[in-house]
Design a protein around this motif. Structure first.
Motif, PDB file in Angstrom:
ATOM      1  N   LEU B 157       0.763  -1.259  -0.109  1.00  0.00           N
ATOM      2  CA  LEU B 157       0.004   0.008  -0.197  1.00  0.00           C
ATOM      3  C   LEU B 157       0.827   1.187   0.084  1.00  0.00           C
ATOM      4  O   LEU B 157       1.932   1.197   0.625  1.00  0.00           O
ATOM      5  CB  LEU B 157      -0.752   0.064   1.400  1.00  0.00           C
ATOM      6  CG  LEU B 157      -2.079  -1.073   1.530  1.00  0.00           C
ATOM      7  CD1 LEU B 157      -2.427  -1.192   2.838  1.00  0.00           C
ATOM      8  CD2 LEU B 157      -2.992  -1.008   0.429  1.00  0.00           C
ATOM      9  N   VAL B 158       0.437   2.285  -0.747  1.00  0.00           N
ATOM     10  CA  VAL B 158       1.109   3.671  -0.718  1.00  0.00           C
ATOM     11  C   VAL B 158       0.591   4.235   0.459  1.00  0.00           C
ATOM     12  O   VAL B 158      -0.542   4.734   0.400  1.00  0.00           O
ATOM     13  CB  VAL B 158       1.076   4.317  -2.095  1.00  0.00           C
ATOM     14  CG1 VAL B 158       1.994   5.492  -2.090  1.00  0.00           C
ATOM     15  CG2 VAL B 158       1.663   3.268  -3.019  1.00  0.00           C
ATOM     16  N   ILE B 159       1.373   4.504   1.592  1.00  0.00           N
ATOM     17  CA  ILE B 159       0.900   5.421   2.599  1.00  0.00           C
ATOM     18  C   ILE B 159       1.657   6.325   2.963  1.00  0.00           C
ATOM     19  O   ILE B 159       1.333   7.487   3.011  1.00  0.00           O
ATOM     20  CB  ILE B 159       0.686   4.592   4.138  1.00  0.00           C
ATOM     21  CG1 ILE B 159       0.195   3.103   3.595  1.00  0.00           C
ATOM     22  CG2 ILE B 159       0.014   5.137   5.127  1.00  0.00           C
ATOM     23  CD1 ILE B 159       0.049   2.133   4.895  1.00  0.00           C
ATOM     24  N   LEU B 160       2.904   6.107   2.852  1.00  0.00           N
ATOM     25  CA  LEU B 160       3.881   7.297   3.205  1.00  0.00           C
ATOM     26  C   LEU B 160       3.618   8.291   2.007  1.00  0.00           C
ATOM     27  O   LEU B 160       3.685   7.757   0.773  1.00  0.00           O
ATOM     28  CB  LEU B 160       5.309   6.605   3.243  1.00  0.00           C
ATOM     29  CG  LEU B 160       6.390   7.685   3.637  1.00  0.00           C
ATOM     30  CD1 LEU B 160       6.308   8.297   5.061  1.00  0.00           C
ATOM     31  CD2 LEU B 160       7.930   7.214   3.633  1.00  0.00           C
ATOM     32  N   ASN B 161       4.018   9.663   1.965  1.00  0.00           N
ATOM     33  CA  ASN B 161       3.829  10.710   1.434  1.00  0.00           C
ATOM     34  C   ASN B 161       2.347  10.786   0.904  1.00  0.00           C
ATOM     35  O   ASN B 161       2.053  11.141  -0.251  1.00  0.00           O
ATOM     36  CB  ASN B 161       4.785  10.556   0.132  1.00  0.00           C
ATOM     37  CG  ASN B 161       5.978  10.505   0.600  1.00  0.00           C
ATOM     38  OD1 ASN B 161       6.452  10.927   1.614  1.00  0.00           O
ATOM     39  ND2 ASN B 161       7.078   9.850  -0.104  1.00  0.00           N
ATOM     40  N   THR B 162       1.338  10.338   1.734  1.00  0.00           N
ATOM     41  CA  THR B 162       0.225  10.663   1.481  1.00  0.00           C
ATOM     42  C   THR B 162      -0.741  11.551   2.602  1.00  0.00           C
ATOM     43  O   THR B 162       0.042  11.409   3.789  1.00  0.00           O
ATOM     44  CB  THR B 162      -0.895   9.395   1.144  1.00  0.00           C
ATOM     45  OG1 THR B 162      -0.702   8.811   2.231  1.00  0.00           O
ATOM     46  CG2 THR B 162      -0.268   8.559  -0.148  1.00  0.00           C
ATOM     47  N   ASN B 163      -1.945  11.993   2.430  1.00  0.00           N
ATOM     48  CA  ASN B 163      -2.598  12.489   3.468  1.00  0.00           C
ATOM     49  C   ASN B 163      -2.811  11.521   4.747  1.00  0.00           C
ATOM     50  O   ASN B 163      -3.032  11.663   6.094  1.00  0.00           O
ATOM     51  CB  ASN B 163      -3.961  13.179   3.052  1.00  0.00           C
ATOM     52  CG  ASN B 163      -3.748  14.398   2.661  1.00  0.00           C
ATOM     53  OD1 ASN B 163      -2.432  14.893   2.280  1.00  0.00           O
ATOM     54  ND2 ASN B 163      -4.763  15.031   2.160  1.00  0.00           N
ATOM     55  N   THR B 164      -2.942  10.263   4.463  1.00  0.00           N
ATOM     56  CA  THR B 164      -3.249   9.204   5.221  1.00  0.00           C
ATOM     57  C   THR B 164      -1.959   9.115   6.457  1.00  0.00           C
ATOM     58  O   THR B 164      -2.379   9.000   7.540  1.00  0.00           O
ATOM     59  CB  THR B 164      -3.289   7.794   4.823  1.00  0.00           C
ATOM     60  OG1 THR B 164      -4.269   7.814   3.668  1.00  0.00           O
ATOM     61  CG2 THR B 164      -3.654   6.747   5.625  1.00  0.00           C
ATOM     62  N   ALA B 165      -0.841   9.215   5.768  1.00  0.00           N
ATOM     63  CA  ALA B 165       0.545   9.239   6.712  1.00  0.00           C
ATOM     64  C   ALA B 165       0.408  10.440   7.402  1.00  0.00           C
ATOM     65  O   ALA B 165       0.988  10.351   8.889  1.00  0.00           O
ATOM     66  CB  ALA B 165       1.765   9.165   5.916  1.00  0.00           C
ATOM     67  N   VAL B 166      -0.117  11.579   7.018  1.00  0.00           N
ATOM     68  CA  VAL B 166      -0.198  12.810   7.896  1.00  0.00           C
ATOM     69  C   VAL B 166      -1.178  12.627   9.058  1.00  0.00           C
ATOM     70  O   VAL B 166      -0.667  13.058  10.271  1.00  0.00           O
ATOM     71  CB  VAL B 166      -0.276  14.045   6.901  1.00  0.00           C
ATOM     72  CG1 VAL B 166      -0.794  15.307   7.839  1.00  0.00           C
ATOM     73  CG2 VAL B 166       0.549  14.103   5.890  1.00  0.00           C
TER      74      VAL B 166
END
Lengths: 264, 307
Positions: B157-166
């Protein structure tokens, strides 16, 4: 029970993982390649980090000490001084920095330093850190002063103490735990600060958070993991020691108070 | 005399290093960018006397503010910061309330330890706590490795560098700010009130809604402000965990200042940010004041340290 377990797992797992991976042999932070302390060795060779750490510690010691004096004075003003012209502005200036976005505080201080022609360096970081941490100190100390029985100080004054002696001999020992935690808080805030230091630091002085930030911007690095582990260890030992010491002090104080009640 | 010194020293310090800098920011926000040192114009030359001051004032204008309204980047960044801060505050409340509740219900001899466990991360570097998530959330990170291993997902899953990570980063770092005021409100609650409600026919859930939540209202309000206000201007979390799609005004201001060296625009960005935050800041202070006057308690978690 479930919520506490999950909550504390959430709070602590990331840091535990960080600590474990600081002992990883591999440069790749996500692949475990066996136990090693080599990143600690490399860290100790890194002059830039050591220099920055030394600047950071000096800034933290000096700024938290000045902030504790100013913050305690401000707390006395808030709790004791009664009404005076500009009181609302004063308490506003004490509480506002606590919630002020750091980017604004940093920007405004930088523009001030440039405006008065003060070269950016260790002095400007100290001035900036003192200003925001004195507000934290004054909140911590004033919450202790509020519960302080003022008649004790009045008794000292009646018995011939000067106001300063009454403060030094009666008030200060009683509020000392709050003053000490204020100092510790100011010290940690200063160690921790990235944004305000980025604005107020000059080429002659870089702090550890600035160094860490520019390193981790490029991605995870095992050296930073090692550095983080050292910092986490220091904080953990410090906080546990402080809380044990304050627990012992408060038990002793209670015992003394009981003894005093019996003899009177 | 002594009283005067006591008041004057911290007062003058704060005037010189807190209030005056703001006035300077405000002044520069009305100036124009220039290729000079300092990089803005006009500069005030007090030696020139009154005429110089008048000439200086006549050159100030609202140009930077007009520029901010015209360039979509800025108002989008403000909106997106407020939105991210609002959603993150709600998420932090949802995560923090059950913890505060469980802590307040725990056996009294356990409470100091639990409290210390919540406070301990506070003392650990904020930067390091945010950084810890970078290794967990990245594509080759531990979370993805774990999920792939369990077979729940077949591709990282792409989590880092998205708003989810924020959001994860904000909830993680600001959780203690939410827990402490709610806990201090819940801890003082009288359990017999809940028993009374249940005796009078409330279900446990209704009793919770009608008794516990209203009694912890002050703590909830304080916690939400303590999260919302600083998050709007947050810089570290969006820069390390967010991506190019994460637009937050703290980051815009930082970059405007350091990368573009546009001081007047950066100052105008700061003034508007302050205007946005002034209402929540005043509401927060009112709430604190009311709390102190009404019950003599201090919901601000800092007071925890002085005990």
């Amino acid at each position: 029970m479930v919520s506490l377990t999950l909550g504390f797992a959430f709070l602590y797992l990331p840091m535990i993982i960080l600590v474990i991976y600081s002992f990883n042999e591999s440069k790749l932070v996500t692949v475990w390649a066996g136990f090693s302390t080599k990143w600690y060795g490399e860290l100790l060779q890194n002059e830039a980090f050591l220099d920055a750490a030394w600047v950071t510690i000096r800034v933290a010691v000096v700024s938290s000490t000045i902030a504790t004096v100013l913050g305690t004075m401000a707390a006395l003003v808030l709790v004791r001084a009664g009404r005076f012209a500009g009181r609302t502005l004063f308490s506003g200036m004490i509480y506002a920095p606590l919630v002020m976005p750091e980017v604004i505080t940093g920007l405004s201080l930088l523009l001030l330093f440039i405006g008065i022609g003060l070269d950016r360096g260790i002095v400007t970081i100290i001035l900036a850190h003192t200003t925001f941490s004195m507000c934290y100190v004054s909140v911590v100390v004033s919450s202790r002063l509020v519960s302080f029985d003022q008649s004790l100080e009045e008794a000292a004054l009646d018995l011939g103490c000067t106001p300063f002696d009454a403060f030094r001999l009666v008030t200060l020992p009683i509020i000392a735990p709050a003053v000490i935690s204020g100092w510790l808080l100011a010290f940690t805030l200063s160690l921790d600060d990235l944004v305000i230091a980025s604005f107020t630091a000059g080429p002659s002085a870089t702090t550890l958070p600035i160094k860490i930030f520019s390193a981790v911007r490029l991605g995870v690095s095992p050296e930073i993991n090692a550095l983080s582990t050292i910092m986490i260890a220091i904080v953990t030992v410090g906080v546990i020691t402080a809380s044990l010491a304050s627990k012992r002090a408060s038990t002793r104080q209670q015992a003394e108070e009981r003894a005093a009640m019996r003899t009177s | 005399m002594r009283r005067l010194t006591l008041i004057a020293v911290p007062y003058l310090w704060l005037l010189a290093l807190f209030l005056v800098p703001f006035l300077i920011v405000f002044k520069i926000s009305l100036s124009d960018t220039a290729i000079a040192i300092p990089p803005y114009t006009p500069t005030l030359d007090l030696a020139g006397g009154w005429a110089a001051v008048r000439a200086f004032l006549s050159q100030l204008d609202m140009e930077n503010y007009i520029w901010l309204t015209e360039d979509a980047l800025y108002w989008k960044a403000y909106l997106s910061s407020v939105k991210i801060a609002f959603i993150a505050t709600v998420l932090t409340l949802l995560a923090g309330y059950p913890m505060a509740y469980a802590m307040a219900r725990a056996a009294p001899e356990w409470r100091p330890t639990l409290l210390m466990l919540v406070i301990l991360p506070f003392w650990t570097s904020f930067l390091i706590r945010v950084y810890a998530w970078m290794g967990i959330l990245s594509n080759e990170g531990l979370l993805n490795a774990f999920l792939l291993w369990t077979g729940l997902i077949s591709e990282p899953l792409v989590i880092l560098n998205t708003n989810t990570a924020v959001y994860i980063g904000i909830v993680y770092t600001y959780l203690p700010f939410m827990i402490l005021p709610i806990y201090s409100a819940l801890e003082k609650m009288d359990d017999s009130l809940l028993e009374a409600a249940e005796d009078l026919g409330c279900s446990r859930l209704t009793a919770f809604w009608l008794v516990t939540v209203p009694l912890s209202k002050q703590g909830i309000i304080a916690g939400c402000f303590l999260v919302f206000i600083p998050v709007v201007g947050e810089f570290v979390i969006p820069s390390l965990l967010g991506g190019s799609g994460t637009l937050m005004i703290g980051k815009v201001l930082f970059e405007e200042f350091f990368n573009n060296r546009d001081w007047p625009v950066a100052s105008a960005v700061a003034v508007i940010l302050l205007l946005i935050l002034i209402v929540p800041i005043i509401l927060f202070q009112r709430n604190e004041q009311k709390q102190r006057e009404a019950e003599g308690l201090d919901v601000f978690p800092l007071s925890m340290w002085s005990r």
